[in-house]
Design a protein around this motif. Structure first.
Motif, PDB file in Angstrom:
ATOM      1  N   VAL A 260      -3.337  26.438  39.005  1.00 45.77           N
ATOM      2  CA  VAL A 260      -4.320  25.714  39.816  1.00 45.77           C
ATOM      3  C   VAL A 260      -5.460  25.301  38.888  1.00 45.77           C
ATOM      4  N   GLU A 261      -5.562  24.020  38.588  1.00 43.11           N
ATOM      5  CA  GLU A 261      -6.553  23.538  37.627  1.00 43.11           C
ATOM      6  C   GLU A 261      -7.863  23.209  38.331  1.00 43.11           C
ATOM      7  N   ARG A 262      -8.944  23.822  37.827  1.00 45.70           N
ATOM      8  CA  ARG A 262     -10.271  23.534  38.364  1.00 45.70           C
ATOM      9  C   ARG A 262     -11.204  23.147  37.208  1.00 45.70           C
ATOM     10  N   GLN A 263     -12.392  23.773  37.134  1.00 42.83           N
ATOM     11  CA  GLN A 263     -13.389  23.282  36.166  1.00 42.83           C
ATOM     12  C   GLN A 263     -13.730  24.238  35.028  1.00 42.83           C
ATOM     13  N   SER A 264     -13.020  25.356  34.893  1.00 45.68           N
ATOM     14  CA  SER A 264     -13.420  26.356  33.889  1.00 45.68           C
ATOM     15  C   SER A 264     -12.733  26.180  32.538  1.00 45.68           C
ATOM     16  N   VAL A 265     -11.956  25.105  32.389  1.00 46.23           N
ATOM     17  CA  VAL A 265     -11.279  24.819  31.125  1.00 46.23           C
ATOM     18  C   VAL A 265     -11.621  23.387  30.701  1.00 46.23           C
ATOM     19  N   THR A 266     -11.996  23.232  29.406  1.00 44.69           N
ATOM     20  CA  THR A 266     -12.300  21.898  28.911  1.00 44.69           C
ATOM     21  C   THR A 266     -11.345  21.539  27.781  1.00 44.69           C
ATOM     22  N   ARG A 267     -11.228  20.266  27.521  1.00 47.82           N
ATOM     23  CA  ARG A 267     -10.398  19.785  26.427  1.00 47.82           C
ATOM     24  C   ARG A 267     -11.223  19.720  25.142  1.00 47.82           C
ATOM     25  N   LEU A 268     -10.693  20.325  24.067  1.00 51.55           N
ATOM     26  CA  LEU A 268     -11.369  20.259  22.792  1.00 51.55           C
ATOM     27  C   LEU A 268     -11.052  18.934  22.121  1.00 51.55           C
ATOM     28  N   SER A 269     -12.048  18.387  21.427  1.00 51.86           N
ATOM     29  CA  SER A 269     -11.831  17.097  20.757  1.00 51.86           C
ATOM     30  C   SER A 269     -11.078  17.287  19.436  1.00 51.86           C
TER      31      SER A 269
END
Length: 338
Positions: A329-338
């Motif tokens: 379940v994807e929400r907001q606690s993971v970001t994509r690294l550049s």
């Protein structure tokens, strides 16, 4: 009004032993039996009439052992069991295992003394061999959230390896290479299986990943805080945390914030179970959905079906109907690294 536990404490025995004496059961020596009876007289203990009625009408009842009803995961288990019980007009007798081997054994023994034919048991601390022995004695015993190969037709469990693989795959897809894993010691094999799933998934990629495994004894909010504190104190570098459950994940986020870090900009966090707190925290938690309520309903129905047999045969067993699959379940606690 004294309880069975009060009598057991005063006599220096287990609640199961007191229950055996009340129900005139075996496995209690003459001296111990007399001691328990004497203490019952002194404390003016009166057996619970409702419990005795259930003992006489156990065909319309189901015995349950869960670890901790204050934990939202076990509350969802109980809710699933209650749904089936309400549909079938069954009484529920609930005992707590409290994540302690002796308590789990006592809880099961009490149910056996009351001659329950259908039992749903969540056991985190009892060894496989003992549970296999219980299953041989009680045709209607079903294990919830536990897989034992020898009696897997009596088990309802989650594919923890797949859960670990989903966590790792998501983090890798977001560009993370330095990963901290917070597991829990002593609770079944969930942590081991999830880590195996993570490692197997990471091995499929051509990049080398740095994984810091941290075994944390408490599967709680406080356990998550302590785990992150330990990681930071050791100078471990990580851009993502994979947590054993949502409570640990929320505690980890709290400690990261206390150290001036933000989630997900500085550290991404993934939980497990998809409980209500995952949706209430800020940012909302990316997690693995565990269909535990559906599993509990299935376990209850299976226990009732098995309890009606003669013990010589059991319903056809299909693994996919006993093994449940987790979902990311994807929400907001993971970001994509550049």
């Amino acid at each position: 009004m004294p309880t069975i536990k009060d009598i057991a404490k005063a006599a220096g025995v287990s609640p199961a032993s007191v229950s055996r004496v009340i129900n005139d059961g075996p496995k209690v020596g003459a001296k111990t039996r007399e001691k328990i009876k004497r203490i019952m007289r002194e404390m003016q203990y009166q057996p619970n009439a409702n419990a005795q009625a259930i003992n006489m009408q156990n065909n319309a009842s189901i015995g349950i052992v869960l670890a901790d009803l204050t934990d939202p995961l076990f509350a969802k288990m109980a809710h699933g069991i209650e749904k089936v019980a309400a549909q079938k007009d069954l009484q529920i007798f609930l005992n707590s295992g409290a994540f302690d081997r002796a308590s789990e054994l006592d809880a099961i023994e009490v149910l056996l003394e009351h001659r329950y034919k259908a039992l749903v048991v969540h056991s985190a601390m009892i060894d496989d061999e003992t549970l296999i022995d219980f299953a041989r004695k009680v045709p209607g015993l079903v294990l919830l959230n536990r897989h034992i190969k020898e009696i897997e037709n009596r088990c309802i469990w989650l594919d923890d390896k797949l859960g670990g693989a989903l966590m790792a795959d998501h983090i890798v897809d977001k560009g993370h290479k330095k990963i901290a894993v917070i597991g829990v010691d002593g609770i079944q094999n969930n942590t081991r299986l999830r880590i195996e799933g993570m490692k197997a998934q990471l091995a499929k990629y051509p990049v080398t990943y740095e994984i810091e495994m941290l075994e944390q004894s408490a599967a709680t909010y406080e356990g998550g805080e302590v785990a992150v504190q330990n990681l930071l104190a050791r100078g471990v570098e990580f851009s993502a945390i994979l947590a054993y459950n949502d409570a640990i994940a929320v505690g980890a986020v709290s400690m990261l914030k206390a150290h001036g870090m933000t989630v997900p900009d500085d550290v991404s966090v993934v939980g497990f179970n998809n409980l209500i707190l995952a949706q209430c925290m800020k940012p909302k938690l990316t997690t693995i959905h565990n269909p535990i309520e559906a599993m509990a309903m299935k376990a209850t129905e299976l226990a009732l079906t098995l309890s009606k047999g003669n013990g010589d045969s059991e319903p056809d067993y299909v693994m996919d109907e006993h093994k449940y699959s987790p979902v990311l379940v994807e929400r907001q606690s993971v970001t994509r690294l550049s």
